[in-house]
Scaffold this active site. Structure first.
Site, PDB file in Angstrom:
ATOM      1  N   ASP A 157       0.967  -1.352  -0.132  1.00 23.66           N
ATOM      2  CA  ASP A 157      -0.039  -0.075   0.029  1.00 23.66           C
ATOM      3  C   ASP A 157       0.876   1.237   0.061  1.00 23.66           C
ATOM      4  OD1 ASP A 157      -2.252   1.672   0.580  1.00 23.66           O
ATOM      5  OD2 ASP A 157      -1.304   2.021   2.480  1.00 23.66           O
ATOM      6  N   LEU A 158       0.156   2.238  -0.330  1.00 23.58           N
ATOM      7  CA  LEU A 158       0.939   3.645  -0.376  1.00 23.58           C
ATOM      8  C   LEU A 158       0.985   4.436   1.026  1.00 23.58           C
ATOM      9  CD1 LEU A 158       1.111   4.637  -4.136  1.00 23.58           C
ATOM     10  CD2 LEU A 158       2.961   3.943  -2.838  1.00 23.58           C
ATOM     11  N   ASP A 159      -0.198   5.080   0.779  1.00 24.04           N
ATOM     12  CA  ASP A 159      -0.302   5.945   2.070  1.00 24.04           C
ATOM     13  C   ASP A 159      -0.465   5.281   3.303  1.00 24.04           C
ATOM     14  OD1 ASP A 159      -1.131   8.986   0.554  1.00 24.04           O
ATOM     15  OD2 ASP A 159      -2.144   7.392  -0.524  1.00 24.04           O
ATOM     16  N   THR A 195      -2.785   0.516  -4.463  1.00 28.09           N
ATOM     17  CA  THR A 195      -3.218   1.608  -3.938  1.00 28.09           C
ATOM     18  C   THR A 195      -4.442   1.959  -4.251  1.00 28.09           C
ATOM     19  OG1 THR A 195      -2.659   3.998  -3.917  1.00 28.09           O
ATOM     20  CG2 THR A 195      -2.149   3.066  -5.787  1.00 28.09           C
ATOM     21  N   GLY A 196      -5.210   2.750  -3.503  1.00 26.33           N
ATOM     22  CA  GLY A 196      -6.662   3.250  -3.854  1.00 26.33           C
ATOM     23  C   GLY A 196      -6.433   4.360  -4.922  1.00 26.33           C
ATOM     24  N   LYS A 226      -8.222  -4.414  -3.348  1.00 23.89           N
ATOM     25  CA  LYS A 226      -7.014  -4.970  -3.566  1.00 23.89           C
ATOM     26  C   LYS A 226      -6.603  -6.464  -3.560  1.00 23.89           C
ATOM     27  CE  LYS A 226      -5.136  -0.840  -1.379  1.00 23.89           C
ATOM     28  NZ  LYS A 226      -4.229   0.004  -0.339  1.00 23.89           N
ATOM     29  N   ASP A 240      -2.291  -0.413   5.987  1.00 26.69           N
ATOM     30  CA  ASP A 240      -2.605   0.443   7.324  1.00 26.69           C
ATOM     31  C   ASP A 240      -3.954   0.792   7.673  1.00 26.69           C
ATOM     32  OD1 ASP A 240      -2.464   3.683   6.808  1.00 26.69           O
ATOM     33  OD2 ASP A 240      -2.382   2.314   5.256  1.00 26.69           O
ATOM     34  N   ASN A 252      -9.046  -0.463   4.016  1.00 28.81           N
ATOM     35  CA  ASN A 252      -9.270  -0.869   2.527  1.00 28.81           C
ATOM     36  C   ASN A 252      -8.108  -1.865   2.276  1.00 28.81           C
ATOM     37  OD1 ASN A 252      -7.489   1.221   2.868  1.00 28.81           O
ATOM     38  ND2 ASN A 252      -7.490   1.754   0.419  1.00 28.81           N
TER      39      ASN A 252
END
Length: 267
Positions: free
Chosen positions: A8-10, A42-43, A193, A216, A219
């Site tokens: 994931d990114l954020d 990622t979203g 995801k 984190d 999602n």
């Protein structure tokens, strides 16, 4: 056994300044050099995440819109997968915008975006410029969107999410956007995801047991459950930590993912 590392990114790969630190980048590169693969899940749309893909010098497929788009960036790929939902939902929400206390509504797909109020346009958020061609109307949004985002005030976000789920829960999923903005993302029902990772497992004839995934937020829950080894960030929500196989010792602000990978993969 070589791993597919799904990140994931954020709140996970990115630090508090929404950047990939040198340590995290070097750790992921060492993992790649050792024969593992790295997949961003990622979203965010690609236009807001392609810079991280390029920074990491990846050549793997990428998962955007929380699984609604699985593609090989900047290339034509026969196995690309894009899932949309009926555009009528966008216009239904536009009609209820005032009652829901929404700042703006935006619909997007792989290539472009439309926003219903240009006064709320934020170049950083949309990673580009907007003109009257990007104004969201029934005449401009002629295709079913891959994703829709709506913004409200933080204290109103939960009630908006519940209202959208009550009205359209049979056809869409509603997720909280990562990062500092009070934004909800809406994608087709069944899209998360894990859906994107399952597509890659099928395409590359591999096994979900060989995936180590980091996240984190809520999602990321399905992704961590799907992966053979799901790792929640120390700064992650209680929900995502409850389904994870393990939790990083450090948060994203302290290179928690890199710290974990260095030990787990003996880098």
């Amino acid at each position: 056994m070589k791993k597919m590392i799904a990140i994931d990114l954020d709140g996970t790969t990115l630090n508090q300044d929404s950047q990939i630190t040198d340590r995290t980048a070097k750790t992921l590169q060492r993992a790649i050099d050792d024969g593992h693969s790295v997949v961003i899940a990622t979203g965010r749309p690609y236009r807001m995440s392609g810079n991280f893909y390029r920074q990491l010098n990846l050549n793997t497929p990428m998962i955007n819109f929380n699984g609604a788009l699985v593609h090989l960036p900047e290339q034509t790929w026969a196995q690309e997968l894009e899932t949309s939902f009926n555009r009528s939902i966008v216009f239904d929400l536009m009609n209820e915008k005032k009652n829901l206390k929404l700042d703006f509504i935006a619909a997007e797909n792989r290539d472009t975006f439309f926003i219903d109020d240009l006064s709320f346009f934020d170049r950083a958020m949309f990673a580009g410029e907007a003109t009257s061609d990007n104004l969201l109307t029934e005449n401009t949004l002629i295709k079913d969107p891959t994703s829709m985002i709506v913004r409200s005030q933080p204290n109103n976000l939960k009630s908006v999410s519940e209202e959208i789920k009550q009205q359209f829960g049979d056809t869409v999923e509603v997720n909280t956007w990562g990062g500092p903005n009070a934004i909800l993302e809406i994608v087709a029902k069944g899209i998360q995801k894990a859906h994107g990772l399952a597509h890659l497992v099928k395409v590359f004839d591999t096994d979900a047991e060989d995936i180590i995934a980091f996240g984190d937020e809520h999602n990321d829950v399905e992704m961590l459950e799907y992966a053979g080894w799901g790792v929640a960030m120390a700064n992650g929500t209680d929900q995502v930590q409850s389904v994870a196989n393990d939790v990083t010792a450090k948060p994203n602000t302290e290179d928690g993912m890199a710290d974990y990978l260095e030990k787990y993969l003996d880098l």
